[in-house]
Design an enzyme around this catalytic site. Structure first.
Site, PDB file in Angstrom:
ATOM      1  N   SER A 151      53.666  57.606  49.995  1.00 15.71           N
ATOM      2  CA  SER A 151      52.615  58.711  50.764  1.00 15.71           C
ATOM      3  C   SER A 151      53.330  59.651  51.695  1.00 15.71           C
ATOM      4  CB  SER A 151      51.714  57.793  51.158  1.00 15.71           C
ATOM      5  OG  SER A 151      52.085  56.919  52.246  1.00 15.71           O
ATOM      6  N   TYR A 152      54.315  59.044  52.522  1.00 17.27           N
ATOM      7  CA  TYR A 152      54.922  59.700  53.656  1.00 17.27           C
ATOM      8  C   TYR A 152      55.708  60.727  52.980  1.00 17.27           C
ATOM      9  CZ  TYR A 152      57.210  60.500  58.061  1.00 17.27           C
ATOM     10  OH  TYR A 152      57.581  61.103  59.283  1.00 17.27           O
ATOM     11  N   ALA A 153      56.531  60.349  52.090  1.00 15.08           N
ATOM     12  CA  ALA A 153      57.618  61.269  51.413  1.00 15.08           C
ATOM     13  C   ALA A 153      56.930  62.308  50.806  1.00 15.08           C
ATOM     14  CB  ALA A 153      58.388  60.538  50.504  1.00 15.08           C
ATOM     15  N   LYS A 156      55.338  64.754  53.303  1.00 15.21           N
ATOM     16  CA  LYS A 156      56.707  65.492  53.972  1.00 15.21           C
ATOM     17  C   LYS A 156      56.994  66.650  53.165  1.00 15.21           C
ATOM     18  CE  LYS A 156      56.725  63.803  58.143  1.00 15.21           C
ATOM     19  NZ  LYS A 156      55.977  64.857  59.367  1.00 15.21           N
TER      20      LYS A 156
END
Length: 249
Positions: A151-153, A156
């Site tokens: 989710s973070y990748a 970003k």
């Protein structure tokens, strides 16, 4: 005083990399507005910033578009202009792809991607008026595909794509849009290092410069460069402020 009389908004500015950038900019003369949901830390950081410049803290929940408009309106009412927008805030959970639920994905996009997008939209006319700067945040999690960071990748990398489009669309307006991809010894990382010293040392050993970055001296100084006239001919770029951990080609 490379940022004398410049007005900057920094989201997630109460602590960590956010406060490091805020202090670096305030020491260069900028009037810094830090936006955060943590009022206690926000007030503490505001007090430190006021030692160097006319800065302020706004307690705001940037997951709501209406709140973002209110924040920008407050900044314009107080200072009358905006020169620099730093989209630093982001929250996510680390889980494997197969365990990444809609809620986990939404958390990352609702605190990272969408606030970045909405702040850029809302601040555009003010940044156009000052031929200002946008500093967004990328991550090695997206660039290298770190495990348990779906989710973070994803968020970003979405921010990186948005930033490149903005750099092309807004270049004619004199607005520079760049990204920082950092590694820094934040309070959270420091706590982790004490709990898992071997894992921490293993991570540091993989950094070519063999040390973690300092939020103010390392990340903050690069943010000052991107916020200043020194970076007027730099746009659409991802600056790896990570001790050489990832070397873009």
């Amino acid at each position: 005083m490379r940022l004398k009389d410049k007005v900057a908004i920094i989201t997630g500015g109460a602590g960590g990399i956010g406060s490091g950038m805020a202090l670096a900019m305030a020491k260069e003369g900028a009037k810094v507005v830090i936006v955060d949901v943590n009022e206690e830390k926000g007030r503490e950081t505001e007090k430190r910033l006021k030692e160097f410049s006319d800065s302020m803290f706004i307690n705001g929940d940037i997951t709501h578009k209406s709140s973002i408009q209110s924040i920008v309106d407050d900044v314009m009412k107080t200072y009358g202009k905006l020169d620099v927008l730093v989209n630093n805030a982001h929250v996510s959970k680390q889980v494997p792809i197969v365990d990444t639920t809609d809620d986990v994905m939404a958390l990352s996009f609702d605190t990272g991607f969408y606030p970045t997008f909405y702040f850029m939209q809302t601040c555009y006319p003010h940044l156009k008026a000052t031929r200002g700067k946008v500093i967004n945040f990328a991550s090695g999690a997206g660039l290298s595909g770190m495990v348990n960071q779906a989710s973070y990748a994803a968020a970003k990398e979405a921010i990186r794509g948005l930033s490149r489009v903005a750099a092309n669309e807004w270049g004619a307006d004199g607005i520079n849009v760049n990204l920082i991809s950092p590694i820094a010894l934040t309070p959270g990382v420091e706590q982790w290092s004490k709990a898992f010293p071997e894992e921490y040392q293993g991570m540091v050993d993989k950094i070519p410069l063999k040390k973690m970055g300092d939020p103010e001296q390392d990340i903050g100084r690069v943010a000052v460069f991107l916020a200043s006239s020194d970076s007027d001919y730099v746009t659409g770029q991802t600056l790896m402020v990570d001790g050489g951990s990832i070397m873009l080609r």
